[in-house]
Design a protein around this motif. Structure first.
Motif, mmCIF file in Angstrom:
data_model
loop_
_atom_site.group_PDB
_atom_site.id
_atom_site.type_symbol
_atom_site.label_atom_id
_atom_site.label_comp_id
_atom_site.label_asym_id
_atom_site.label_seq_id
_atom_site.Cartn_x
_atom_site.Cartn_y
_atom_site.Cartn_z
ATOM 1 N N PHE A 80 0.822 -1.216 0.000
ATOM 2 C CA PHE A 80 0.000 0.000 0.000
ATOM 3 C C PHE A 80 0.854 1.264 0.000
ATOM 4 O O PHE A 80 0.481 2.273 -0.616
ATOM 5 N N ALA A 81 2.006 1.226 0.649
ATOM 6 C CA ALA A 81 2.911 2.371 0.597
ATOM 7 C C ALA A 81 3.417 2.572 -0.832
ATOM 8 O O ALA A 81 3.424 3.697 -1.352
ATOM 9 N N LEU A 82 3.840 1.488 -1.481
ATOM 10 C CA LEU A 82 4.301 1.591 -2.854
ATOM 11 C C LEU A 82 3.163 2.044 -3.769
ATOM 12 O O LEU A 82 3.359 2.873 -4.663
ATOM 13 N N GLY A 83 1.980 1.517 -3.538
ATOM 14 C CA GLY A 83 0.830 1.906 -4.358
ATOM 15 C C GLY A 83 0.489 3.382 -4.241
ATOM 16 O O GLY A 83 0.075 4.014 -5.214
ATOM 17 N N THR A 84 0.681 3.951 -3.066
ATOM 18 C CA THR A 84 0.422 5.376 -2.891
ATOM 19 C C THR A 84 1.390 6.201 -3.733
ATOM 20 O O THR A 84 0.997 7.171 -4.402
ATOM 21 N N ALA A 85 2.666 5.810 -3.724
ATOM 22 C CA ALA A 85 3.652 6.527 -4.531
ATOM 23 C C ALA A 85 3.352 6.384 -6.018
ATOM 24 O O ALA A 85 3.433 7.362 -6.781
ATOM 25 N N PRO A 123 -14.175 6.816 2.294
ATOM 26 C CA PRO A 123 -15.146 6.402 1.275
ATOM 27 C C PRO A 123 -14.888 4.975 0.806
ATOM 28 O O PRO A 123 -13.739 4.603 0.531
ATOM 29 N N ALA A 124 -15.927 4.188 0.733
ATOM 30 C CA ALA A 124 -15.775 2.797 0.294
ATOM 31 C C ALA A 124 -15.441 2.780 -1.198
ATOM 32 O O ALA A 124 -16.207 3.303 -2.012
ATOM 33 N N PRO A 125 -14.320 2.183 -1.583
ATOM 34 C CA PRO A 125 -13.924 2.238 -2.997
ATOM 35 C C PRO A 125 -14.686 1.271 -3.900
ATOM 36 O O PRO A 125 -14.556 1.334 -5.122
ATOM 37 N N LYS A 126 -15.471 0.362 -3.298
ATOM 38 C CA LYS A 126 -16.229 -0.623 -4.079
ATOM 39 C C LYS A 126 -15.321 -1.357 -5.077
ATOM 40 O O LYS A 126 -15.657 -1.544 -6.245
ATOM 41 N N LEU A 154 -6.195 8.661 -1.088
ATOM 42 C CA LEU A 154 -5.017 9.526 -1.167
ATOM 43 C C LEU A 154 -4.592 9.836 -2.598
ATOM 44 O O LEU A 154 -3.990 10.880 -2.858
ATOM 45 N N THR A 155 -4.885 8.937 -3.526
ATOM 46 C CA THR A 155 -4.397 9.111 -4.899
ATOM 47 C C THR A 155 -5.496 9.391 -5.915
ATOM 48 O O THR A 155 -5.205 9.881 -7.007
ATOM 49 N N GLY A 156 -6.727 9.038 -5.601
ATOM 50 C CA GLY A 156 -7.798 9.172 -6.575
ATOM 51 C C GLY A 156 -7.809 8.086 -7.632
ATOM 52 O O GLY A 156 -8.618 8.137 -8.559
ATOM 53 N N ARG A 157 -6.943 7.093 -7.506
ATOM 54 C CA ARG A 157 -6.882 6.016 -8.484
ATOM 55 C C ARG A 157 -7.952 4.965 -8.197
ATOM 56 O O ARG A 157 -8.360 4.759 -7.050
ATOM 57 N N GLU A 158 -8.396 4.272 -9.246
ATOM 58 C CA GLU A 158 -9.239 3.102 -9.064
ATOM 59 C C GLU A 158 -8.398 1.999 -8.430
ATOM 60 O O GLU A 158 -7.236 1.805 -8.798
ATOM 61 N N THR A 159 -8.984 1.272 -7.494
ATOM 62 C CA THR A 159 -8.238 0.237 -6.790
ATOM 63 C C THR A 159 -8.992 -1.086 -6.813
ATOM 64 O O THR A 159 -10.224 -1.123 -6.839
ATOM 65 N N GLY A 160 -8.228 -2.158 -6.807
ATOM 66 C CA GLY A 160 -8.770 -3.498 -6.668
ATOM 67 C C GLY A 160 -7.892 -4.266 -5.711
ATOM 68 O O GLY A 160 -6.820 -3.809 -5.310
ATOM 69 N N VAL A 161 -8.336 -5.463 -5.348
ATOM 70 C CA VAL A 161 -7.536 -6.281 -4.438
ATOM 71 C C VAL A 161 -7.638 -7.738 -4.864
ATOM 72 O O VAL A 161 -8.689 -8.196 -5.337
ATOM 73 N N ALA A 162 -6.515 -8.436 -4.746
ATOM 74 C CA ALA A 162 -6.463 -9.865 -5.017
ATOM 75 C C ALA A 162 -6.072 -10.596 -3.740
ATOM 76 O O ALA A 162 -5.185 -10.148 -3.010
ATOM 77 N N LEU A 163 -6.747 -11.697 -3.468
ATOM 78 C CA LEU A 163 -6.490 -12.502 -2.279
ATOM 79 C C LEU A 163 -5.962 -13.862 -2.684
ATOM 80 O O LEU A 163 -6.398 -14.444 -3.679
ATOM 81 N N GLY A 164 -5.015 -14.373 -1.881
ATOM 82 C CA GLY A 164 -4.478 -15.696 -2.128
ATOM 83 C C GLY A 164 -3.982 -16.315 -0.834
ATOM 84 O O GLY A 164 -4.125 -15.734 0.249
#
Length: 326
Positions: free
Chosen positions: A44-49, A148-151, A83-93
């Protein structure tokens, strides 16, 4: 064929090169970047940058569900989105014993159960609901995101039959890693069977594939290191054997010194599960993955002094696919 990019997080390269790969993916027109979590960066830190300096949408993971709990996953994804305004997703494994038991001191017992329970709780939280999962392995109760929930869409990493069942029931997308087109076809078939049993529509399938255009010796060495840990692993060993590398699998199962095993990996074993060589060879392999039922290729570019950040590889693969990456 949709294309995306996944950071290699190669241990033989400077950690900051991950940012260079992200910028190269953005410049080449790829719409999405996968940010995993290995030995270096907090995802998440890298993703923010990255989110602050590119226009890419970001997918975090696959995150190990017995290492990160649903609330911290949801907070991390929502934090980067806010923090970035980017669309986000998540993968679980479920990750590996080395990462889960060794690095983090956690248990992988009942990992498939943890994967399903996490999927339900993470979806609740990212959708803005209060969590209600009282799992037998993991869970979350009574928490709601204050951001805000990013859905965010949910991706499930799957290889074995139980993970395929979880993907069929809960995923917006499934991802498979380091597979040949033949193995990919088998996994797609397994997902469709699981979806039929569950009464759901099968989600699209992405495959993480390493890529290197006319690779240097340094890039080939890097890719060898990425393969060696899979040669004797359950399921993967059968795949490499089916691709004609039975002797290599047998040697890996004798537990040789890592240097000996690394030296024994032929470039053909990498090519069996990746996009390697000339533009034309890569175009043919992309077609093979499409014929196997793969909807998206997440390119993990090799990086070297000859191709820092993998920029040349990413541009050539986009061209070889014959269309805009999106």
């Amino acid at each position: 064929m949709r294309l995306s990019v996944s950071l290699g997080l190669w241990q033989d390269r400077p950690p900051e090169e991950a940012l260079e790969t992200a910028r190269a993916a953005d410049a080449a027109g790829y719409p999405e970047l996968w940010i995993g979590e290995m030995a270096t960066w907090d995802a998440f830190a890298l993703g923010t940058a990255i989110g602050a300096s590119t226009s890419l949408s970001l997918t975090f993971g696959p995150l190990a569900v017995t290492v990160r709990d649903p609330a911290t996953i949801a907070m991390g994804v929502a934090s980067v989105a806010a923090l970035t305004g980017r669309e986000t997703g998540v993968a679980l494994g479920t990750s590996s014993d080395v990462v889960v038991r060794g690095w983090h001191g956690r248990s992988r017992d009942r990992a498939a159960t943890a994967l399903e329970e996490s999927a339900v709780a993470v979806r609740q939280l990212l959708g803005g609901a209060k969590s209600t999962v009282d799992g037998s392995v993991v869970g979350s109760q009574g928490y709601r995101l204050r951001l805000p929930a990013p859905k965010s869409p949910l991706t499930i990493a799957a290889f074995g039959p139980r993970a395929l069942d979880v993907a069929a029931r809960h995923a917006d997308r499934m991802v498979v890693n380091l597979v040949s087109p033949a193995a990919a076809a088998s996994l797609v078939e397994g997902l469709h069977a699981a979806a039929s049993r569950a009464g759901t529509a099968p989600p699209p399938v992405a495959a993480w594939v390493v890529g290197a255009v006319d690779p240097s010796e340094a890039a080939i060495e890097q890719l060898r290191r990425g393969v060696v840990g899979y040669l004797a692993a359950p399921g993967y060993a059968d795949m490499f054997r089916a691709e004609g590398f039975g002797d290599l699998v047998d040697f890996a199962r004798t537990r040789p010194h890592p240097r000996e095993l690394l030296a024994a990996v032929p470039v053909e074993a990498i090519a069996a599960v990746g996009l390697l060589g000339s533009r034309d060879a890569i175009a043919r392999k992309i077609a093979d993955f499409a014929a196997a039922g793969i909807d998206e290729l997440a390119i993990v570019p090799a990086t070297s002094d000859n191709d820092p950040g993998g920029a040349r590889t990413l541009t050539t693969i986009s061209s070889a696919a014959g269309a805009d990456p999106a």
